[in-house]
Design an enzyme around this catalytic site. Structure first.
Site: not given
Ligand SMILES: [Zn+2]
Length: 275
Positions: A2-3, A114
């Site tokens: 995510p940016e 993860r």
């Protein structure tokens, strides 16, 4: 990963449920996401904290409390946030790394397949130190092409790599850097100190444009990213270069080329339009 537009979308979606809440019981399911704090300490310190602000700084999610302390969450690769209303269902519990009760039957959930995301609690002093190492926010009202150029014009680093350097500019990652450079017609491999003032003006404009368009499309979902409402973003349908190597350039029709030579990340560009 995510940016800025993805994190901004999540924060906006969850803000109404978070702000004004007094935190109840926290549960750390995967203590390896914690940074600089023990599980017991975090659980104890969060209890009773009143959330007065829920915001984004660069790609960090920041829950600020009345005490001045802040809970900082980094989503990294596969992290996602959600507020569940009522009892948690099986889907809510899958990959859950951290949760905290918000009151009124609502629970703040951090899920991460993860488990590369992080959770930390910072007092005002630690926050100030952390925050001072991050570059300016490109969508802030006071940001402009002069501020932008100043951050980069003395480095020989490739402009694409420099754009993604969080100490120079906040929130831009690989997807939006590729898109901004294409729209500005600039070769991503050029040393940052070789760009002219006019090129910096163009790149500042296109960087802000792709970030704003990313937010209005509720982010880019290529695989894992979900909004705070659990839905996919739609900016992936508007990408001009990222992930389009081998396809024709939307401006000139030449074949877009993907390389990993600039910063070992995927860079896709039109070598006819980007000079
Ligand atoms: Zn082209």
């Amino acid at each position: 990963m995510p940016e800025l537009p993805e994190v901004e979308t999540i924060v906006r979606d969850l803000r109404p449920d978070v702000v004004g809440s007094t935190l109840g019981r926290a549960t750390v399911h995967r203590p390896n996401v914690l940074r600089n704090i023990s599980k017991a300490r975090l659980v104890r310190d969060l209890r009773g904290c009143r959330a007065v602000e829920f915001s984004r700084r660069a790609k960090n999610i920041v829950m600020r409390f009345a005490s001045g302390d802040r809970l900082i969450i980094q989503l990294r690769m596969t992290g996602s946030l959600k507020v569940a209303h009522g009892r948690l269902n099986r889907d809510d519990r899958a990959y859950l790394v951290f949760q905290v009760q918000l009151g009124a039957g609502r629970t703040f959930l951090f899920k991460d397949v993860r488990r590369l995301g992080t959770v930390q609690l910072m007092d005002p002093e630690s926050w100030q130190e952390f925050e001072s190492r991050i570059g300016p926010e490109p969508l802030a009202a006071e940001f402009n092409s002069v501020v932008f150029a100043k951050r980069f014009e003395s480095t020989r680093m490739a402009i694409k790599k420099a754009l993604m350097d969080q100490s120079k500019l906040a929130g831009v990652g690989n997807i939006y850097a590729n898109e901004a450079l294409f729209l500005a017609g600039i070769d991503p491999a050029r040393p940052a100190n070789s760009l002219s003032r006019t090129e910096y003006q163009a790149l500042c404009r296109t960087t802000r444009k792709v970030l704003r368009d990313g937010i209005s499309s509720r982010g880019t979902t290529l695989k894992d990213y979900r909004t705070g409402k659990g839905t996919k973003g739609s900016f992936q349908t508007r990408l001009k270069v990222y992930g389009r190597g081998g396809e024709p350039c939307t401006k000139c029709g030449a074949t877009l080329v993907t390389t990993h030579e600039i910063d070992s990340r995927a860079t896709t560009a039109c070598w006819r339009c980007q000079t």
